[in-house]
Design an enzyme around this catalytic site. Sequence first.
Site, PDB file in Angstrom:
ATOM      1  N   TYR A   1       3.191   3.097  12.631  1.00  0.00           N
ATOM      2  CA  TYR A   1       2.601   3.009  11.275  1.00  0.00           C
ATOM      3  C   TYR A   1       1.113   2.704  11.319  1.00  0.00           C
ATOM      4  CZ  TYR A   1       4.310  -2.000  11.332  1.00  0.00           C
ATOM      5  OH  TYR A   1       4.623  -3.288  11.624  1.00  0.00           O
ATOM      6  N   GLU A   2       0.508   2.799  10.131  1.00  0.00           N
ATOM      7  CA  GLU A   2      -0.962   2.681  10.008  1.00  0.00           C
ATOM      8  C   GLU A   2      -1.678   3.818  10.728  1.00  0.00           C
ATOM      9  OE1 GLU A   2      -2.628   0.851   8.114  1.00  0.00           O
ATOM     10  OE2 GLU A   2      -0.819  -0.175   7.473  1.00  0.00           O
ATOM     11  N   GLY A   3      -1.046   4.978  10.807  1.00  0.00           N
ATOM     12  CA  GLY A   3      -1.600   6.080  11.578  1.00  0.00           C
ATOM     13  C   GLY A   3      -1.091   5.961  12.996  1.00  0.00           C
TER      14      GLY A   3
ATOM     15  N   MET B   1       0.857  -1.187   0.000  1.00  0.00           N
ATOM     16  CA  MET B   1       0.000   0.000   0.000  1.00  0.00           C
ATOM     17  C   MET B   1       0.889   1.231   0.000  1.00  0.00           C
ATOM     18  SD  MET B   1      -1.812   0.105   3.622  1.00  0.00           S
ATOM     19  CE  MET B   1      -1.096   1.004   4.950  1.00  0.00           C
TER      20      MET B   1
END
Length: 591
Positions: free
Chosen positions: A439-441, A163
């Site tokens: 990560y991932e926000g 992604m």
Amino acid sequence: MAVYKAPLRDMRFVLDEVFKATEFWQSLPPLAEVDRDVVDAVLEESAKLNENVLFPLNRTGDEEGAQFNNGVVTTPKGFKEAFRQFAEGGWIGLGADPRWGGQGMPKTVTVMTDEIMFGVNPSFALYPLLGIGAALAMSQHATDEINDFYLPRIYSGEWAGTMCLTEPHAGTDLGIIKTKAVPNADGSYAISGTKIFITGGEHDLADNIVHLVLAKLPDAPAGSKGISLFLVPKFMPNPDGSLGARNTVAAGSIEHKMGIKASATCVMNFDGAKGWLIGKPNEGLAAMFVMMNYERLSMGIQGLGASEVAYQNAAAYARDRLQGRSATGAKSPEKPADSLLVHPDVRRMLLKTRAYNEAGRCFAMYTAKYLDLAKYAEGEQARLAADRVALLTPVAKAFMSDRGLEGTLEAQMCFGGHGYIREWGMEQYVRDTRIAQIYEGTNGIQANDLMGRKVVKNNGAYVATYVAEMRAAAERLQGADVAGLKTAFLASVAALEALTQAVIARAAGAPDEINAAAVDYLQAFGLVTYAYMFVLMAAEAAPKKASDSFYADKLALADFYMSRVLPELDGRVRAVEAGAAPIMQFAEGYF
Ligand SMILES: Cc1cc2nc3c(=O)[nH]c(=O)nc-3n(C[C@H](O)[C@H](O)[C@H](O)COP(=O)(O)OP(=O)(O)OC[C@H]3O[C@@H](n4cnc5c(N)ncnc54)[C@H](O)[C@@H]3O)c2cc1C
């Protein structure tokens, strides 16, 4: 040497006794065929593969790291063979739709195999995980033609996925990305721009890599409403699936980082690369959220897996290591000193870590249950489940990864100075787990999502149904054995309810209040949620207490949590109540 055994008995306790998995699956027609014996075989096989193949590669992978040479990324020795074995065992498609070659296992199964995989080798785990996430987003937003072509190849491990969101100047704020997508005459798009921090952007584990890329169309509105999603393969596939020409996308370098060193984190340069629009123009962020929500629970599970392996090693070390004498008199007078286990503070560290792990495992299953309901139930039941998933996703990501990292730190401390030395492996668990908070926000952004979108925006509606459910569950605790547990839990639920109402009231007309409260509110929410998990486990364990020390131990750990961990809630409540003023009183020049 580091040790790890998949905690299968604890997993089965949560699956069968707490969540009554067979009844649950049978209540949902698409899952009615899930066979408990097959699930058991899946767990046993997962344990075997992970303990024997992936675990030994964790340390060597860390030492060797992913290597970059002139655009080519090489994974550490043994990763390629392990990935083949993993793929051929059907593990990438374990939870995938059989239509695309998956095994159709519910989330209530894959959360357990994910925990094992993240426990033994988080760097390795990320390679299949990104493909699974990309495939999930495609399955909900791409055309049948694209899905029928790409998904079986991703689930078989022939091709991998990524992604591509982050850019040098745009991480949290994806509304300002610069990557452009210009329409080609043949209906495809030319994608140009630079993405950074792309996990698995380039590697040698699969023949092709399918990038899901966020980019802007020429006429796109400004901000997050102008982002579209594109599929960009590394090699252009021929109609028969064989690989054609190399697309104009390449890794420019890989990052040198604190942990997960065997996971290649790449700078990806897209130079007019050919791509195809997935979903509708300008609605790419919503499509990507399918993937991000899936990944977010996984990042929480990364914390859980790490904390479990760290606990197992710390408990083994504390049993063997002889230092000092028990304050109540020597426990092993025949030896030069007693084991570390006689010291209350060492026990505190071990028990805290174990409490996080057992509650975290139960919470992962609880969240998975609602993910299964949202996917496989119908009508109102599915809608309510989706609301619960929305509420819990930021908590699962942030609280589980926060407490997972804390667990690795406590476990490391049980080793004293030896925990700081590479030989024992403890420092790697700490280094590898830190990223799960980022990560991932980041976890700060998760807290903002919880506070803003999931609590204040709906005036506490999601929390109200959750609180009602928790109160009803407490009624299952009957008898003197669990009376103290019930009282402490109900008090914590009341505190969360009052805190929720207070922050909603204060947020009206005071925009900084939400973000100022967010992290402490999420921690308060997580602490009460873990207490709830102990209530669910204790309700099953209490009647069986006399039959097996396994159940008596569950009650004792619940007691430890309520008396030694849950009191943190009071401090979190007070911090939230202090509001934004103590934070915002400083002028920018102060920093
Ligand atoms: C090892 C690794 C792997 C990664 N893998 C991928 C990947 O596969 N694909 C991908 O696209 N990205 C990936 N990332 C990127 C990752 O998701 C981002 O680094 C992360 O989301 C934070 O963005 P940033 O680094 O730009 O930080 P920034 O957005 O600059 O944030 C800096 C700090 O400010 C805070 N902050 C920012 N905005 C706000 C706000 N509005 N309110 C309150 N606080 C705020 C943040 O919480 C953070 O603490 C990866 C990163 C790393 C390090």
